[in-house]
Design a protein around this motif. Structure first.
Motif, PDB file in Angstrom:
ATOM      1  N   ARG A  61       0.629  -1.259   0.082  1.00 15.07           N
ATOM      2  CA  ARG A  61      -0.044   0.102  -0.053  1.00 15.07           C
ATOM      3  C   ARG A  61       0.746   1.268   0.138  1.00 15.07           C
ATOM      4  NH1 ARG A  61      -5.144  -2.412   3.392  1.00 15.07           N
ATOM      5  NH2 ARG A  61      -5.175  -4.262   2.204  1.00 15.07           N
ATOM      6  N   GLY A  62       1.986   1.257  -0.368  1.00 15.38           N
ATOM      7  CA  GLY A  62       3.036   2.246  -0.208  1.00 15.38           C
ATOM      8  C   GLY A  62       3.783   2.263   0.472  1.00 15.38           C
ATOM      9  N   ILE A  63       4.579   3.434   0.732  1.00 12.87           N
ATOM     10  CA  ILE A  63       5.602   3.602   1.816  1.00 12.87           C
ATOM     11  C   ILE A  63       5.562   4.736   2.685  1.00 12.87           C
ATOM     12  CG2 ILE A  63       7.618   2.747   0.091  1.00 12.87           C
ATOM     13  CD1 ILE A  63       8.417   5.442  -0.598  1.00 12.87           C
ATOM     14  N   GLU A  64       6.481   4.751   3.682  1.00 12.57           N
ATOM     15  CA  GLU A  64       6.535   5.964   4.384  1.00 12.57           C
ATOM     16  C   GLU A  64       8.061   6.237   4.292  1.00 12.57           C
ATOM     17  OE1 GLU A  64       4.687   8.108   6.570  1.00 12.57           O
ATOM     18  OE2 GLU A  64       3.016   7.261   5.523  1.00 12.57           O
ATOM     19  N   ILE A  65       8.400   7.688   4.172  1.00 16.90           N
ATOM     20  CA  ILE A  65       9.949   8.017   3.919  1.00 16.90           C
ATOM     21  C   ILE A  65      10.070   8.942   4.751  1.00 16.90           C
ATOM     22  CG2 ILE A  65       9.146   9.029   1.747  1.00 16.90           C
ATOM     23  CD1 ILE A  65      11.997   8.481   0.874  1.00 16.90           C
ATOM     24  N   CYS A  66      11.194   9.337   5.216  1.00 14.82           N
ATOM     25  CA  CYS A  66      11.721  10.625   6.059  1.00 14.82           C
ATOM     26  C   CYS A  66      13.149  10.475   5.856  1.00 14.82           C
ATOM     27  CB  CYS A  66      11.273  10.320   7.345  1.00 14.82           C
ATOM     28  SG  CYS A  66      12.102  11.510   8.509  1.00 14.82           S
ATOM     29  N   THR A  67      13.639  11.775   5.602  1.00 16.28           N
ATOM     30  CA  THR A  67      15.023  12.187   5.343  1.00 16.28           C
ATOM     31  C   THR A  67      15.412  12.992   6.536  1.00 16.28           C
ATOM     32  OG1 THR A  67      14.722  11.957   2.981  1.00 16.28           O
ATOM     33  CG2 THR A  67      16.797  12.917   3.657  1.00 16.28           C
ATOM     34  N   PRO A 101       7.630   0.086   4.525  1.00 14.60           N
ATOM     35  CA  PRO A 101       6.637  -0.259   3.876  1.00 14.60           C
ATOM     36  C   PRO A 101       5.175   0.309   4.714  1.00 14.60           C
ATOM     37  CG  PRO A 101       7.473  -2.227   4.893  1.00 14.60           C
ATOM     38  CD  PRO A 101       8.537  -1.180   5.332  1.00 14.60           C
ATOM     39  N   ALA A 102       4.226   0.799   3.942  1.00 20.49           N
ATOM     40  CA  ALA A 102       3.352   1.445   4.577  1.00 20.49           C
ATOM     41  C   ALA A 102       2.396   0.384   5.388  1.00 20.49           C
ATOM     42  CB  ALA A 102       2.398   2.009   3.611  1.00 20.49           C
ATOM     43  N   ASN A 103       2.441  -1.018   5.223  1.00 16.34           N
ATOM     44  CA  ASN A 103       1.680  -2.060   5.850  1.00 16.34           C
ATOM     45  C   ASN A 103       2.294  -2.193   7.239  1.00 16.34           C
ATOM     46  OD1 ASN A 103       3.660  -3.111   4.344  1.00 16.34           O
ATOM     47  ND2 ASN A 103       3.054  -5.237   5.011  1.00 16.34           N
ATOM     48  N   ILE A 104       3.479  -1.802   7.316  1.00 13.44           N
ATOM     49  CA  ILE A 104       4.237  -1.886   8.789  1.00 13.44           C
ATOM     50  C   ILE A 104       4.240  -0.483   9.424  1.00 13.44           C
ATOM     51  CG2 ILE A 104       6.273  -2.552  10.009  1.00 13.44           C
ATOM     52  CD1 ILE A 104       6.812  -4.760   7.738  1.00 13.44           C
TER      53      ILE A 104
ATOM     54  N   THR B  75      -3.608  19.857  -9.408  1.00 14.69           N
ATOM     55  CA  THR B  75      -2.933  18.813  -9.480  1.00 14.69           C
ATOM     56  C   THR B  75      -3.435  17.909  -8.280  1.00 14.69           C
ATOM     57  OG1 THR B  75      -0.717  19.146  -8.359  1.00 14.69           O
ATOM     58  CG2 THR B  75      -0.605  19.596 -10.707  1.00 14.69           C
ATOM     59  N   PRO B  76      -3.491  16.234  -8.661  1.00 12.45           N
ATOM     60  CA  PRO B  76      -3.892  15.598  -7.477  1.00 12.45           C
ATOM     61  C   PRO B  76      -2.975  15.863  -6.346  1.00 12.45           C
ATOM     62  CG  PRO B  76      -3.994  14.461  -9.663  1.00 12.45           C
ATOM     63  CD  PRO B  76      -3.325  15.750  -9.880  1.00 12.45           C
ATOM     64  N   GLY B  77      -3.261  15.332  -5.190  1.00 12.03           N
ATOM     65  CA  GLY B  77      -2.401  15.380  -4.077  1.00 12.03           C
ATOM     66  C   GLY B  77      -1.342  14.161  -4.126  1.00 12.03           C
ATOM     67  N   ILE B  78      -0.167  14.726  -3.618  1.00 14.65           N
ATOM     68  CA  ILE B  78       0.940  13.854  -3.763  1.00 14.65           C
ATOM     69  C   ILE B  78       1.195  12.711  -2.473  1.00 14.65           C
ATOM     70  CG2 ILE B  78       3.541  13.497  -4.075  1.00 14.65           C
ATOM     71  CD1 ILE B  78       3.382  15.871  -6.191  1.00 14.65           C
ATOM     72  N   ALA B  79       1.130  11.582  -2.483  1.00 17.58           N
ATOM     73  CA  ALA B  79       1.238  10.884  -1.329  1.00 17.58           C
ATOM     74  C   ALA B  79       2.101   9.992  -1.728  1.00 17.58           C
ATOM     75  CB  ALA B  79      -0.078  10.213  -1.072  1.00 17.58           C
ATOM     76  N   THR B  80       2.589   9.140  -0.431  1.00 14.24           N
ATOM     77  CA  THR B  80       3.753   8.002  -0.770  1.00 14.24           C
ATOM     78  C   THR B  80       2.859   6.865  -0.554  1.00 14.24           C
ATOM     79  OG1 THR B  80       4.482   8.168   1.656  1.00 14.24           O
ATOM     80  CG2 THR B  80       5.482   9.497  -0.092  1.00 14.24           C
TER      81      THR B  80
END
Lengths: 129, 199
Positions: A61-67, A101-104, B75-80
């Motif tokens: 379902r996607g990712i979470e990211i942080c820098t 991972p967005a599921n975790i 534009t559509p919202g940007i999401a991860t």
């Protein structure tokens, strides 16, 4: 169990943008959290989001990211030039990037000085006697 | 800094970017209502209401004797992450939620693809939320890398939790305009800054 996989800068330094993204995606899709030394270029970050969106499905379902990146605006000009020259020679290994991972990973909250990583609580199933 | 940048260009492309539910379409609607007398798109509390890039051509904004004409691109919202189950909480059926999620992923890809075409961008941030969000940082970072001028809008200042100072602290090198697109608060300052950035 939560697995954190360290990705040292040396492992991605010589890869092109597509291969970097592929490598990171592979780790994340194996349900591991990436702790990468350095950061992606802005265009690579959007490339990672695009790739993520292409692969979204029921099981991913996607990712979470942080820098986290050291503050630059307060640095003296000479130090800034020296640091930019070093980046040209050695690449941008400053900072750290976390991708999960967005599921975790439910959310990564970042304030300037701290990171809080929230994961989904999976309550343990009770065994039937 | 950006003076004369767009001189001689026929149609300036002004993009509206930001995370989902930051109020991008509400700002687009406010601009269109103020200068064309009609709205641009529908808004909703359900995230990813805008799933396609929408364009409104030839909008002329006038302020204090100056004017500027541009094409507005919402534009559509940007999401991860996009999880169809999140939409179920808003009362959508599973079929509708899955359809929305699929369209939303495509919308994010399209929004990113359009970045290269923009002449200037309004980055819309929800001032009630923590601005140290990777999507905000990625959007602003990409605009800087592409040398695209950006105006940061701290939207939803009509809400109690709104914290403009936090957005200013997060993006100290950018001009931050506090507005409520919904209520039309501070739009004069917004148009003044917009003309200054576009001229």
């Amino acid at each position: 169990m939560l697995t954190l996989q360290i990705v040292p800068y040396g492992e991605i330094h010589n890869l092109g943008s597509d291969d970097r993204i592929k490598k990171l995606m592979k780790i994340v899709k194996d349900d591991k959290i990436v702790l990468m030394q350095g950061r992606l270029e802005p265009e690579e970050e959007t490339g990672l989001i695009q790739k993520t969106m292409e692969e979204v499905k029921k099981s991913f379902r996607g990712i979470e990211i942080c820098t986290i990146y050291p503050e630059e605006h307060s640095v003296e000009i000479f130090d800034k030039l020296r640091s930019q020259f070093a980046k040209m020679l050695l690449g941008n290994r400053e900072g750290i990037t976390i991708i999960g991972p967005a599921n975790i990973v439910k959310e990564i909250r970042r304030d300037p000085n701290k990171i809080q990583l929230y994961t989904f609580n999976k309550s343990p199933r009770r065994k039937r006697k | 800094m950006f003076s004369n940048l767009f001189k001689g260009k026929r149609h300036i492309k002004l993009g509206i970017y930001g995370p989902p539910n930051s109020g991008k379409t509400t700002i687009a609607n406010r601009i269109c209502k103020d200068w064309l007398g009609e709205e641009m798109g529908s808004v909703s509390a359900v995230p990813h209401e805008t799933r396609e890039v929408n364009i409104k051509e030839k909008i002329t904004v006038k302020h204090k004797g100056k004017d500027i004409t541009f094409n507005l691109i919402d534009t559509p919202g940007i999401a991860t992450r996009i999880d169809f189950e999140d939409f179920l909480k808003y009362g959508l059926s599973e079929k509708e939620a899955k359809k929305r999620a699929k369209e939303a992923t495509k919308g994010v890809i399209d929004a990113i693809k359009w970045l290269d075409d923009m002449d200037c961008v309004i980055a819309v941030l929800d001032s009630t939320l923590n601005p140290y969000n990777q999507v905000n940082i990625t959007i602003v970072g990409n605009l800087a890398a592409r040398d695209i001028p950006v105006l940061i809008c701290a939207n939803k200042i009509d809400k109690k939790k709104s914290n403009i100072k936090k957005i200013e602290a997060a993006f100290p090198q950018y001009e931050v305009i506090p507005i409520s697109a919904l209520k039309g608060t501070n739009m004069e300052e917004f148009y003044e800054s917009l003309i200054r950035v576009l001229k």
